[in-house]
Write a protein that holds these residues in place. Sequence first.
Motif: not given
Length: 564
Positions: A169, A176, A200, A215
């Motif tokens: 991320s 991502v 994440l 996330v």
Amino acid sequence: MIPNSALQVKQNPWRRTVRPIGASALHGMAFRKDALIAIDAFSGYLLQIDPKSDNTTILNANHLPDFLGVTGLALWEDTLWCTQDDSVFFCTDALNAIATTDLTPEQFVTLSYPANGIAVAESTVYITSRKSGYILVFSRETGKQIARFPAPGVGVENITVKDEELWVSDDIEQTVYCLDRATGQIKFSVLTPFERPTGLAFHTEPETGQDILYVAYAGEEPYIRDNPNADPNFELAYRDRTFIHPLYFHYNEAEGYALSNGYLIELSYVEELSPLDNVELTDVEWRIALPSETHRQKVRTIEWVGLPFTEEIQDGQRVAVFKFDSLKTGDRHIFGWKALLEVWSIKYRLTPRDAEKLPDLSPLQDKYLVDDDDLAMDTDIIRSAAKDAIGTETNLLRKIYKIRNFTYDALSYGIKPHIDPPDVALERGIGSCGEYLGVLLALSRLNGIACRTVGRYKCPPHPELKNVPLQPDFNHVWMEFYLPGFGWLPMESNPDDVVDKGPYPSRFFMGLSWYHAEIGKGITFESLMSRGERVNKQEVSIGDLALNHVIFTILEELQPGAEG
């Protein structure tokens, strides 16, 4: 295209926004069975979170100073791994230690630069470091660096491992990335539905066996504070905002793009006729572009508002045509359209290698390489900028990327009541989205890159505010450029110009977020015809004739289903 079986996200307890109680800035995350283990970098809390209820427990009550400033977290077997400033440490037998709150950090390695994120798999430790610009790969047994991969983005990155993939991320890129674990090569990337992703972790949903990518996000949000000691009592303030949300995605490898979290949105565009000056027009056609069908946008329904319209196709785009026998100063009407849209974030994954040995562009030259919108392409300043922007580059993707960066170096964002041509904006050094776009179009077309204007509005990016009417403050335009043999690719006008002189994020280079509403690609959004002739906007301006009302309502979150 958008998968046919796109599904509404139901009230599944595993697919909800997680808002941990007492958390300020979540970063690294990992799962221990069905519980999330996360670090709050601001407070130093090591938290255990129930994703189904938000129930939150502090696990390191006796070791808070040891965890202040920790941003990366990983669990491998029974060992907890963390990054803190330039250090990486671990806590052995962490699963038992957490139960007794007896966590004793042990040093693993000290870097030359700050360490941000960490992931551990078998005998390998992966560490992200924005300052170094790399993902550093260490041996877990020896503590020696054995490899490094270029960081995929420009922001602070966190990382996790899933099978033979690294997932990264990036808080500035709002992205991502999925990387090959052996080589560090990007397989594809997806835009996140919220800004500033900071961590994440994958988890397998117990009931279905499906993997869910969670996330974390951390930042600040503005709000109106009621201060009884102030006059007036309402004032702007900021507060911490952190939460965890599932990231849904669908990678279409054959067509080179990935979709992520979608939303079902109702969009209304309505004009309220209320002339500011004396006007008298006869046999009037008022034309308003309608939403487009694209890889990331599906039109479910369109209906008229106020007055019915007929529909025409102009250069492949749908247009609503409202007809009036006459329009006079005292006339009052409300008319427009309301559409139900599926909108998704999209990110194309193409490389300069895909732009080698391209087919002929000749079918598009007459329309998309010319100065058809006051682009000042014959001025010395624009022609000189077009040469300076690309230098000796010949690859189309590298050329358009360099043109974007050149424009970002040359301009700073600012809003004015009207749009100046590119030569004026470039000389001034300040531009609105429309002026950024004008410069981008002019420099691209002079360098043989076919491009066109697209837009027209962005939904206020608050997907948590469902069934609440949302009104954008401004209209917005961006561009598409044409890659022969592939098709049209999106590129934002100015939102990636966030760092003075770079490096600039690439989140909206060949990508758009879910909140972009695509309306009327390459055609005029709104125009007037009287007696079969286009009305000169210098004589009668639509802005002086009517007040527009633009309303977005987010109805449901969507996730990609299987291809139908």
